[in-house]
Design an enzyme around this catalytic site. Sequence first.
Site, mmCIF file in Angstrom:
data_model
loop_
_atom_site.group_PDB
_atom_site.id
_atom_site.type_symbol
_atom_site.label_atom_id
_atom_site.label_comp_id
_atom_site.label_asym_id
_atom_site.label_seq_id
_atom_site.Cartn_x
_atom_site.Cartn_y
_atom_site.Cartn_z
ATOM 1 N N GLY A 10 7.741 -43.234 10.663
ATOM 2 C CA GLY A 10 8.394 -42.355 9.452
ATOM 3 C C GLY A 10 7.930 -43.049 8.076
ATOM 4 O O GLY A 10 7.328 -44.178 8.104
ATOM 5 N N ASN A 32 9.773 -40.268 17.980
ATOM 6 C CA ASN A 32 9.464 -38.952 18.832
ATOM 7 C C ASN A 32 8.171 -38.124 17.947
ATOM 8 O O ASN A 32 7.947 -37.056 18.158
ATOM 9 C CB ASN A 32 10.614 -37.913 18.857
ATOM 10 C CG ASN A 32 11.202 -37.443 17.765
ATOM 11 O OD1 ASN A 32 10.504 -37.480 16.516
ATOM 12 N ND2 ASN A 32 12.063 -36.783 17.887
ATOM 13 N N LYS A 84 16.484 -35.147 8.226
ATOM 14 C CA LYS A 84 17.021 -35.706 6.872
ATOM 15 C C LYS A 84 16.693 -34.589 5.648
ATOM 16 O O LYS A 84 16.766 -34.887 4.527
ATOM 17 C CB LYS A 84 16.303 -36.777 6.311
ATOM 18 C CG LYS A 84 14.776 -36.791 6.318
ATOM 19 C CD LYS A 84 14.181 -38.027 5.335
ATOM 20 C CE LYS A 84 12.952 -37.716 5.152
ATOM 21 N NZ LYS A 84 12.427 -38.730 4.270
ATOM 22 N N SER A 124 22.759 -42.698 3.501
ATOM 23 C CA SER A 124 22.070 -42.283 2.173
ATOM 24 C C SER A 124 23.305 -42.043 1.213
ATOM 25 O O SER A 124 24.336 -42.019 1.223
ATOM 26 C CB SER A 124 21.708 -40.803 2.590
ATOM 27 O OG SER A 124 21.604 -39.939 1.452
ATOM 28 N N THR A 126 23.656 -39.775 -0.430
ATOM 29 C CA THR A 126 24.283 -38.362 -0.251
ATOM 30 C C THR A 126 25.824 -38.294 0.187
ATOM 31 O O THR A 126 26.675 -37.352 -0.172
ATOM 32 C CB THR A 126 23.641 -37.293 0.979
ATOM 33 O OG1 THR A 126 22.192 -37.460 0.736
ATOM 34 C CG2 THR A 126 24.103 -36.217 0.962
ATOM 35 N N TYR A 148 23.729 -32.571 6.605
ATOM 36 C CA TYR A 148 23.010 -33.705 6.593
ATOM 37 C C TYR A 148 23.861 -35.048 6.228
ATOM 38 O O TYR A 148 24.067 -35.955 6.978
ATOM 39 C CB TYR A 148 21.585 -33.419 5.863
ATOM 40 C CG TYR A 148 21.079 -34.922 5.546
ATOM 41 C CD1 TYR A 148 21.304 -35.661 4.271
ATOM 42 C CD2 TYR A 148 20.467 -35.679 6.545
ATOM 43 C CE1 TYR A 148 20.853 -36.714 3.919
ATOM 44 C CE2 TYR A 148 19.964 -37.043 6.346
ATOM 45 C CZ TYR A 148 20.231 -37.332 4.980
ATOM 46 O OH TYR A 148 19.561 -38.584 4.520
ATOM 47 N N LYS A 152 25.706 -38.773 8.190
ATOM 48 C CA LYS A 152 25.613 -39.887 7.763
ATOM 49 C C LYS A 152 26.971 -40.468 7.557
ATOM 50 O O LYS A 152 27.387 -41.637 7.988
ATOM 51 C CB LYS A 152 24.890 -39.872 6.145
ATOM 52 C CG LYS A 152 23.206 -39.452 6.375
ATOM 53 C CD LYS A 152 22.667 -40.541 7.418
ATOM 54 C CE LYS A 152 21.168 -40.308 7.084
ATOM 55 N NZ LYS A 152 20.556 -41.005 8.258
ATOM 56 N N TYR A 176 20.613 -45.313 0.843
ATOM 57 C CA TYR A 176 19.486 -44.955 -0.037
ATOM 58 C C TYR A 176 19.690 -44.052 -0.948
ATOM 59 O O TYR A 176 20.366 -43.095 -0.765
ATOM 60 C CB TYR A 176 18.205 -44.595 0.576
ATOM 61 C CG TYR A 176 17.900 -45.164 1.983
ATOM 62 C CD1 TYR A 176 17.143 -44.301 3.088
ATOM 63 C CD2 TYR A 176 18.255 -46.323 2.219
ATOM 64 C CE1 TYR A 176 16.865 -45.010 4.179
ATOM 65 C CE2 TYR A 176 18.178 -47.006 3.604
ATOM 66 C CZ TYR A 176 17.197 -46.220 4.447
ATOM 67 O OH TYR A 176 16.901 -46.897 5.633
ATOM 68 N N PHE A 177 18.885 -44.114 -2.078
ATOM 69 C CA PHE A 177 18.799 -43.099 -3.122
ATOM 70 C C PHE A 177 17.628 -42.419 -3.082
ATOM 71 O O PHE A 177 17.479 -41.745 -2.041
ATOM 72 C CB PHE A 177 19.039 -43.979 -4.480
ATOM 73 C CG PHE A 177 20.426 -44.198 -4.376
ATOM 74 C CD1 PHE A 177 21.074 -45.296 -3.969
ATOM 75 C CD2 PHE A 177 21.460 -43.328 -5.606
ATOM 76 C CE1 PHE A 177 22.571 -45.710 -4.128
ATOM 77 C CE2 PHE A 177 22.840 -43.760 -5.460
ATOM 78 C CZ PHE A 177 23.501 -44.655 -4.830
ATOM 79 N N ARG A 289 19.016 -25.408 -7.508
ATOM 80 C CA ARG A 289 19.127 -25.310 -5.909
ATOM 81 C C ARG A 289 20.655 -25.526 -5.542
ATOM 82 O O ARG A 289 21.168 -26.591 -5.878
ATOM 83 C CB ARG A 289 18.192 -26.332 -5.388
ATOM 84 C CG ARG A 289 18.038 -26.525 -3.931
ATOM 85 C CD ARG A 289 17.177 -27.590 -3.433
ATOM 86 N NE ARG A 289 17.235 -28.803 -3.883
ATOM 87 C CZ ARG A 289 16.737 -29.823 -3.701
ATOM 88 N NH1 ARG A 289 15.545 -29.925 -2.898
ATOM 89 N NH2 ARG A 289 17.128 -31.194 -4.113
HETATM 90 C C1 WQD Z 1 15.420 -34.699 -6.543
HETATM 91 C C2 WQD Z 1 15.647 -33.813 -7.872
HETATM 92 C C3 WQD Z 1 16.135 -31.537 -7.596
HETATM 93 C C4 WQD Z 1 12.304 -30.516 -5.616
HETATM 94 C C5 WQD Z 1 17.552 -35.859 -1.309
HETATM 95 C C6 WQD Z 1 18.648 -35.878 0.033
HETATM 96 C C7 WQD Z 1 18.897 -37.434 -0.099
HETATM 97 C C8 WQD Z 1 17.736 -38.193 0.192
HETATM 98 C C9 WQD Z 1 16.788 -37.760 -0.756
HETATM 99 C C10 WQD Z 1 17.611 -38.863 2.533
HETATM 100 C C11 WQD Z 1 16.803 -33.048 -7.816
HETATM 101 C C12 WQD Z 1 14.631 -31.690 -8.206
HETATM 102 C C13 WQD Z 1 13.377 -31.239 -6.404
HETATM 103 C C14 WQD Z 1 11.703 -29.541 -6.503
HETATM 104 C C15 WQD Z 1 13.135 -30.005 -8.325
HETATM 105 N N1 WQD Z 1 17.097 -37.875 1.571
HETATM 106 N N2 WQD Z 1 13.817 -31.002 -7.698
HETATM 107 N N3 WQD Z 1 12.094 -29.286 -7.630
HETATM 108 O O1 WQD Z 1 18.241 -33.750 -3.499
HETATM 109 O O2 WQD Z 1 18.196 -35.986 -4.861
HETATM 110 O O3 WQD Z 1 18.149 -36.091 -2.321
HETATM 111 O O4 WQD Z 1 16.532 -36.526 -0.881
HETATM 112 O O5 WQD Z 1 18.293 -39.675 2.511
HETATM 113 O O6 WQD Z 1 19.960 -37.601 0.973
HETATM 114 O O7 WQD Z 1 19.650 -35.408 -0.581
HETATM 115 O O8 WQD Z 1 16.146 -35.289 -3.662
HETATM 116 O O9 WQD Z 1 13.715 -34.924 -4.180
HETATM 117 O O10 WQD Z 1 15.021 -32.820 -3.117
HETATM 118 O O11 WQD Z 1 15.753 -33.525 -5.407
HETATM 119 O O12 WQD Z 1 13.385 -29.464 -9.321
HETATM 120 O O13 WQD Z 1 10.644 -28.925 -5.971
HETATM 121 O O14 WQD Z 1 14.592 -32.954 -8.027
HETATM 122 O O15 WQD Z 1 16.928 -30.584 -8.110
HETATM 123 O O16 WQD Z 1 17.364 -32.719 -9.159
HETATM 124 P P1 WQD Z 1 17.706 -35.306 -3.578
HETATM 125 P P2 WQD Z 1 15.143 -34.179 -3.877
#
Ligand code: WQD
Length: 329
Positions: A10, A32, A84, A124, A126, A148, A152, A176-177, A289
């Site tokens: 991945g 997988n 995820k 995460s 999250t 999700y 975690k 992770y961020f 969202r």
């Molecule tokens: C980032 C920002 C959206 C898409 C998630 C999981 C987290 C981790 C990372 C696994 C936000 C904005 C996004 C789009 C947008 N994953 N956005 N238009 O939600 O911070 O975190 O992924 O560990 O656990 O929660 O990441 O990239 O989805 O969003 O405006 O088409 O971009 O609103 O502010 P997120 P993201």
Amino acid sequence: MNILVTGGAGYIGSHTSISLLNAGHSIIIADNLSNSKIETISRIEEITNKSVIFYQIDVTDEDSVERVFNTHQLDGVIHFSGLKAVGESVEKPLEYYHNNIVSTIVLSNMCLKYGVRKLVFSSSATVYGQNVVPFAEYMELLPTTNPYGATKIISERILTDVANANSDLAISLLRYFNPVGAHESCLIGEEPNGVPNNLMPYITKVARGELSVLKVFGNDYDTVDGTGVRDYIHVMDLAEGHLAALEKLDNGVNIYNLGTGKGTSVLEMIKKFEEINRIPVPYEIVDRRVGDIALCYADASKARRELGWETKRTIEEMVRDTWDFAKTL
Ligand code: WQD
């Protein structure tokens, strides 16, 4: 050390596999391929000029996992494999609980049965829910709004209880961020199967003309420009954070944020991508969202203090490497 990397085909797992191999460790990858490609294994070998043992198995299947532990003398496990996508987890909670929780239980059982003392878990940010930023490891974990995030928190709890019951276990929970970017070779990068979930794959789809416009989910948050602020971390910095956590693992439970400690808004990320890659990313503001929070960035001081690790790569390198890889697809 000989390390089992689950989910090693991945996005984060493959980049971490490269760091492990380049540091002289040997690895076995179990994946997988539900959200990755078999070609990634040969690309890891090409980049590092090292060989990789690969098993296409589901880590929730105890018999398949036991065959790996039975066959190889393992010194540790890094557990990446899991579902995820936040939005998908709301629609398919049982799939997420089964996949993400059972895989953690199976691996914990096998580590105890075969005397494998080191386990690094892919958690995460999250889990911090609506805490006040910057998020710090001592903070109470708030119930997250999605299955999700709950998987975690539950996995972290399982691993903590297992470590408390087995004093010779050394467990690291890495939160992770927002991972972005790609390896400098452009041979591997973020290549989600199907519809992406995260911001950066959407930006690259618009930059490549596959989508006409990027939807920005809300600009009425209490942030620098009203759009969501996140702590974006280069995937190679993240990979090196895993190496540091594995090599400096103490007995018990060790929790670390892997982030830059800095926040970047959606509009700032779009502008940086356009500036560095000289390519337009048209966007439109749409509704928020469901489940999103305004601000999410790390207090990254504990990993710096205890692991001697901190991020090195800039936002400019993140958007450049992302685009350099995306252009190859
Ligand atoms: C980032 C920002 C959206 C898409 C998630 C999981 C987290 C981790 C990372 C696994 C936000 C904005 C996004 C789009 C947008 N994953 N956005 N238009 O939600 O911070 O975190 O992924 O560990 O656990 O929660 O990441 O990239 O989805 O969003 O405006 O088409 O971009 O609103 O502010 P997120 P993201």
